[in-house]
Design an enzyme around this catalytic site. Structure first.
Site, PDB file in Angstrom:
ATOM      1  N   ASN A  34       0.835  -1.215   0.000  1.00 42.84           N
ATOM      2  CA  ASN A  34       0.000   0.000   0.000  1.00 42.84           C
ATOM      3  C   ASN A  34       0.863   1.256   0.000  1.00 42.84           C
ATOM      4  O   ASN A  34       0.541   2.235  -0.680  1.00 42.84           O
ATOM      5  CB  ASN A  34      -0.955   0.004   1.212  1.00 42.84           C
ATOM      6  CG  ASN A  34      -2.233  -0.761   0.918  1.00 42.84           C
ATOM      7  OD1 ASN A  34      -3.048  -0.323   0.116  1.00 42.84           O
ATOM      8  ND2 ASN A  34      -2.393  -1.915   1.551  1.00 42.84           N
ATOM      9  N   HIS A  83      -8.495  -1.359   5.697  1.00 41.01           N
ATOM     10  CA  HIS A  83      -8.800  -2.650   6.310  1.00 41.01           C
ATOM     11  C   HIS A  83      -9.267  -3.607   5.209  1.00 41.01           C
ATOM     12  O   HIS A  83     -10.114  -3.235   4.386  1.00 41.01           O
ATOM     13  CB  HIS A  83      -9.896  -2.459   7.365  1.00 41.01           C
ATOM     14  CG  HIS A  83     -10.246  -3.728   8.070  1.00 41.01           C
ATOM     15  ND1 HIS A  83      -9.425  -4.299   9.022  1.00 41.01           N
ATOM     16  CD2 HIS A  83     -11.314  -4.554   7.950  1.00 41.01           C
ATOM     17  CE1 HIS A  83      -9.979  -5.422   9.457  1.00 41.01           C
ATOM     18  NE2 HIS A  83     -11.119  -5.600   8.817  1.00 41.01           N
ATOM     19  N   ASP A 118     -11.214  -0.826  14.167  1.00 38.26           N
ATOM     20  CA  ASP A 118     -11.744  -0.725  12.802  1.00 38.26           C
ATOM     21  C   ASP A 118     -13.176  -0.178  12.788  1.00 38.26           C
ATOM     22  O   ASP A 118     -14.045  -0.661  12.049  1.00 38.26           O
ATOM     23  CB  ASP A 118     -11.704  -2.107  12.108  1.00 38.26           C
ATOM     24  CG  ASP A 118     -10.286  -2.657  12.047  1.00 38.26           C
ATOM     25  OD1 ASP A 118      -9.365  -1.868  11.780  1.00 38.26           O
ATOM     26  OD2 ASP A 118     -10.098  -3.862  12.282  1.00 38.26           O
TER      27      ASP A 118
END
Ligand code: GAR
Length: 229
Positions: free
Chosen positions: A17, A112, A148
């Site tokens: 990422n 996530h 999250d």
């Protein structure tokens, strides 16, 4: 020239990422500057990627700190010294303390690998396969003190096939992560995000001429159109 958004990226592992953010910055589709990459893991391959691209790094090894608060306090010091406006968690595998969130209120994003609020936590690709869901995906959200649980910025959906294992699904999801994370950060860089409770509103981009005049960011990334139902 529109000011680049100064970001700090938190990593623990491979950093694909992070690489996607670097690539989007290089291609001009993400108007940000990576001021610092922080890793809690001295062996993270993400650090190698930074060396290649001349990006400053710091290793803050959690094992060397007597408490989570001290570990987080050190990270806050480094991020502030680097002038970071938005903290970007990219595969960062430590839980952060309330003090960290207070230092960057609604200025921490996370990605996530599941469609929140389904499957928060860890090993979520395996959990999705084991549960038998037909679709999964990824979620970019603002991080808050829960697990999250913060307001959602963008999600992307992928199919889950019967013969998928966790690894195959993770790879399919990662592809989408690499697409939507830079996009979410670009929305932020353009000042188009407004958070209202749990809801994240993304305003339409300014016409290019107005953007130039006001010094506001130009809009390379459109908000997905509404379907006319
Ligand atoms: C990504 O799939 C990311 O969504 C996940 O870790 C992977 C890191 O990959 N993050 C979490 O699970 C956070 N709870 P990368 O190091 O190649 O970017």
């Amino acid at each position: 020239m529109v000011k680049k958004l100064p970001i700090g990226v938190l990593v623990s592992g491979g950093g694909s990422n992070l690489q996607s953010l670097i690539d989007h910055i290089d291609q001009g589709t993400l108007n940000a500057e990576i001021r610092i990459v922080l890793s809690n893991n001295p062996d993270a391959f993400a650090l190698e990627r930074c060396r290649k691209h001349g990006i400053p790094t710091a290793v803050v090894d959690h094992r060397e700190f007597s408490s989570r608060e001290r570990f987080d306090g050190r990270m806050v010091e480094i991020l502030n010294a680097a002038g970071v406006e938005l903290v970007v968690m990219a595969g960062f595998m430590r839980i952060l303390s309330p003090e960290f969130f207070q230092a960057f209120p609604m200025r921490i994003m996370n990605i996530h690998p599941a469609l929140l609020p389904a499957f928060p936590g860890t090993h979520v690709q395996r959990k999705a396969v084991d549960y038998g869901v037909k679709f999964s995906g990824c979620t970019v959200h603002f991080a808050d003190e829960g697990v999250d649980s913060g307001p959602i910025v963008i999600q992307a959906v992928v199919p889950v096939y019967e013969d998928d294992d966790a690894e195959i699904l993770a790879a399919r999801i990662l592809k989408e992560e690499h697409r939507i994370y830079p996009q979410a950060i670009q929305y932020y860089a353009e000042g188009r995000i407004r958070i209202e409770g749990r809801k994240v509103h993304i305003r339409q981009p300014l016409p290019e001429a107005v953007a130039k005049e006001t010094g506001s960011a130009s809009p390379p990334v459109p908000v997905p159109p509404r379907s006319s139902d």
